[in-house]
Design a protein around this motif. Sequence first.
Motif, short mmCIF file in Angstrom:
data_model
loop_
_atom_site.label_atom_id
_atom_site.label_comp_id
_atom_site.label_asym_id
_atom_site.label_seq_id
_atom_site.Cartn_x
_atom_site.Cartn_y
_atom_site.Cartn_z
N ALA A 192 0.84 -1.21 0.00
CA ALA A 192 0.00 0.00 0.00
C ALA A 192 0.86 1.24 0.00
O ALA A 192 0.53 2.25 -0.64
CB ALA A 192 -0.93 -0.01 1.21
N GLU A 193 1.99 1.18 0.69
CA GLU A 193 2.91 2.32 0.70
C GLU A 193 3.59 2.47 -0.65
O GLU A 193 3.72 3.59 -1.17
CB GLU A 193 3.96 2.12 1.80
N PHE A 194 3.99 1.35 -1.26
CA PHE A 194 4.62 1.41 -2.58
C PHE A 194 3.65 1.97 -3.63
O PHE A 194 4.03 2.77 -4.48
CB PHE A 194 5.08 0.02 -3.02
N MET A 195 2.37 1.54 -3.56
CA MET A 195 1.38 1.95 -4.55
C MET A 195 0.77 3.31 -4.24
O MET A 195 -0.07 3.80 -5.00
CB MET A 195 0.26 0.89 -4.60
N LYS A 196 1.15 3.89 -3.12
CA LYS A 196 0.66 5.22 -2.70
C LYS A 196 -0.86 5.25 -2.62
O LYS A 196 -1.52 6.17 -3.10
CB LYS A 196 1.15 6.29 -3.67
N PHE B 278 -0.94 5.92 2.32
CA PHE B 278 -0.58 5.06 3.45
C PHE B 278 0.93 5.01 3.62
O PHE B 278 1.70 4.94 2.65
CB PHE B 278 -1.12 3.65 3.21
N SER B 279 1.34 5.05 4.87
CA SER B 279 2.76 4.98 5.22
C SER B 279 2.91 4.16 6.49
O SER B 279 2.18 4.36 7.46
CB SER B 279 3.34 6.39 5.41
N SER C 246 -6.04 -6.20 -5.56
CA SER C 246 -5.22 -5.35 -6.43
C SER C 246 -3.77 -5.32 -5.95
O SER C 246 -2.84 -5.26 -6.76
CB SER C 246 -5.80 -3.93 -6.47
N ILE C 247 -3.56 -5.39 -4.63
CA ILE C 247 -2.20 -5.45 -4.10
C ILE C 247 -1.52 -6.75 -4.50
O ILE C 247 -0.36 -6.76 -4.95
CB ILE C 247 -2.23 -5.29 -2.56
#
Length: 986
Positions: A205-209, A260-261, A284-285
């Motif tokens: 989620a962090e990678f995909m922003k 997300f971070s 989707s992830i």
Amino acid sequence: MDVNGPGYNNQGNGKAHQNQDTIRSGLPVQAMQKNERSTHIPGIEKEVDIINIKGIEDIGYVQSDSVLLNSLIPEENTRCQHGLYFQDGERRVDYVLTYHIKKPSSSRSNRHSYCFTDNAFTRTLRRGTARLGRPPPPQPRGDLEVAPHDHSMDYHEDDKRFRREEFEGNLTDMGLELEKDEDTKTPGVGFVKIHAPWHVLCREAEFMKLKMPTKKVYEVKQSSGVGAKISTLVSKATEPLHPNVEENRVHNVKHLSYAFSREKQHLFDLSDRESFFDSKTRSSIVFEILKRTKCTKAKYSMGITSLLGNGVYTAAYPLHDGDVDGENVEPNDRKLLYEEWASYSVFYKYQPIGLVRKYFGEKIGLYFAWLGLYTQMLIPASLVGVIVFLYGCATVDDNIPSMEICHPKNNITMCPLCDKACSYWKLMEACGTARASHLFDNPATVFFSIFMALWAAMFMEHWKRRQMRLNYEWDLTGFEEEEDHPRAEYEFRVMQKSLKKEHKTQKTEKEKLTCRDRFPAYMTNIVMMLLMIGVTFAIVFGVILYRISTNAALHLSNNPTTRSNVRLTVKTTAAIINLVVILILDEVYGAVARWLTVLEVPKTDKSFEERLIFKTFILKFVNAFTPIIYIAFFRGRLVGRPGSYLYVFESYRMEECAHGGCLMELCIQLSITMLGKQLIQNNLFEIGIPKLKKLIRYIKSKRRSFQEEEREKKLQRYETDHFLEPFAGLTPEYMEMIIQFGFVTLFVASFPLAPLFALLNNIIEIRLDAKKFVAELRRPVAARAKDIGIWYNLLRGVAKVAVIINAFVISFTSDFIPRLVYQYMYSPDGSMHGFVDHTLSYFNVSDFQHGKEPMEPLHLGYPVDMCRYKDYREPPWSNTPYVISKEFWAVLAARLAFVIVFQNVVMLMSDIVDWLIPDIPKDISLQIHKEKILMVELFMKEEQGKRQFIDSMTPGGGKENSNKHAPIARSRSIPHTHSHTHANNF
């Protein structure tokens, strides 16, 4: 995968090489892991209990010292039975891969289900065990199934199996958890169930922003004023039209969203981790990880797209949330969508767009939002179209030209409509056609054309505003699409190119496809596109010959009823033939466009989709509108005159329009084509073809001995979804609506009821598409999108072209301009009396070409010396007989002037509408600005809290250290630890 081969390999590269060595030595492949079951241990990975398990006798060997983690026996549990969870009933299945397995030939082919998950720690543990010198597990002994079958496996099956093992091992390296199942009711198909644990979801989620809702909630202020009060009244009045779902209710508060971070997990409400990432986001992830993971043991890496393309895996799809009907079905979003959206009983309600987006993703949500808005906008267009049609009906008895044609004392003798077989006829016979033409060819038609041009501009602007509102509500503001991963075909072509180059130069540079590589494909595209367009023109020409020959043949009939209805019969049958040809060619052109796009080998899915859309649109647009364009602009203008007609192949005389003009024939062609495409292609095909394909799948599955209801009860969720139709993209859905938009706007001057028929079709289409997406198709992978992409540009293009075409239809196809010219230039009293006689020229029957005169010259009961035909030409007694008269040039000049004025005025008005309506609603603009301010305040408040924490932890802290550099440096490092400490509390 072979059922008797290694059930699963996740020992990394070393284990795979060991298996390859086993194959080379001719020994049976290990089957030691066939019934292994292990799970990822919840909690901290350092605290792992090692459990020794005795050997399992039923697979042919004894394993005394095997090491497994947290071994489980599958328990029959409600959630697991439905196939939505792993065997432990806790971990949700986020994605499924399927592959082909061979049926064992032995009678002892009782397959075992084996479920296996792994993590990095277990693989490290096993590698360490191998390094300590422990012997590997012994080979299976005495198993009659394994060895003979392994010896019969060909190289390709081995290669696929090893690629699967490596790929699945790499997936576990990425943190995913896998479970296999070959003990299913679906022979020949194995399933790999994938689960993404919490830490993987957070990382990706962090990678995909991904923007996720934070704990911060703010009030959405409603606008005040007269407009707000009207909006409130309208919303109250339309309350029964809203679906009964939570996502569609208007909320006065909204969660502030932020990318997300993991370092800022404390900003998000993680009290319920199970629901923080919904099923759409989880799938989707996982799909993103699948696209990123590669098989690297082979000389060239292969991703999931390549593996699917080469048959290593047969399908990849996320699961639906549950069943839509049946006894004791648990409530789920899919069932809610089926009841509140996909049912024909709720056709009058608004769509639950919020729930559609939640379940299918933004891209599909935008399609249905666009389709819903388009359907709503068709309501005023339909009302105005019906009013225009009723105006024509009400004024038909007052129309002077049709009254003159239908008058009993009208003794005008008309020239034959065809050579030899046709004879002279009375103009009064065209009374019905003239009256019917007035229904569509009246002054209100011009108003309706201008209205529809402005309607199209308002629709485009309204959609832009709706799109911006959805972007705000769905937290898509600031979203930018990233470059997609290469397609399987592209990777394969690059691999082929690299192999060829390597044999010549022995270099391993990274290759890519250039324009030179694609040049043959480009030339093939150009030639095939021109050929397909030529085929369309040839078929239209063939239908023209059919009309000409049928018209002559029917005039030879002895049946008076047949002879009196020649025109209607020929026009209707020709329109039906055109419809059938259009439906057939639509399917052919769709396949040709896909084939041509595949030849080009586009690099990404986005590039592939755009190229496919462009080719398909060009071919289908030409296919649908070429017959209509011919009737509107060419028929009746390439005829010639009596005594000097134009002929095709020296025997077929070009057809001419009825006296009332070609507008009536254009209306017949347009209505039959539009209604036929909507009823047959859009609805019948969409219902029948998916059901037929599903039936074929059931037949191929060789489960005919089961009753359908019984096998449905026994199938797991991932098996049931396997038999659904794969999602083929939104291109067919958009394409049929774009073509329909063309029917509504391009020739609306000739068919004012087109918006009404489009509205009725779309009311059914929305529920039909909804049912197809919910119940007939596999669940698509949720795709983020902030707009409808290239389709918006196509809509704008069609809307612009519609203005020009309608200008030409009014000017050249209808009699609107000739009537105006006669009324203001040639009428003695300024009325329309005498207009019919003004448009008819004289012809001396003695000037007929030899052999072309009527076979029955006395058909009317008296000899004919002069006959009349519709054209502006000099009479035979003038000094220049049959030459185009000055009236023709006056009418032509007026027609061209009208086209120029109409086009520029309407386009100017459309631009004014575009300028007056802002693209972003004012309240949305204010809310976006407010969100930015609140986000800044949130981070400032968080920074102040960190500083206070640092000051309280610093000995003698306070104002003395506030200006020093050391505390500042510490303030940048301590919050990182603090955030992780905070995160561990959840």
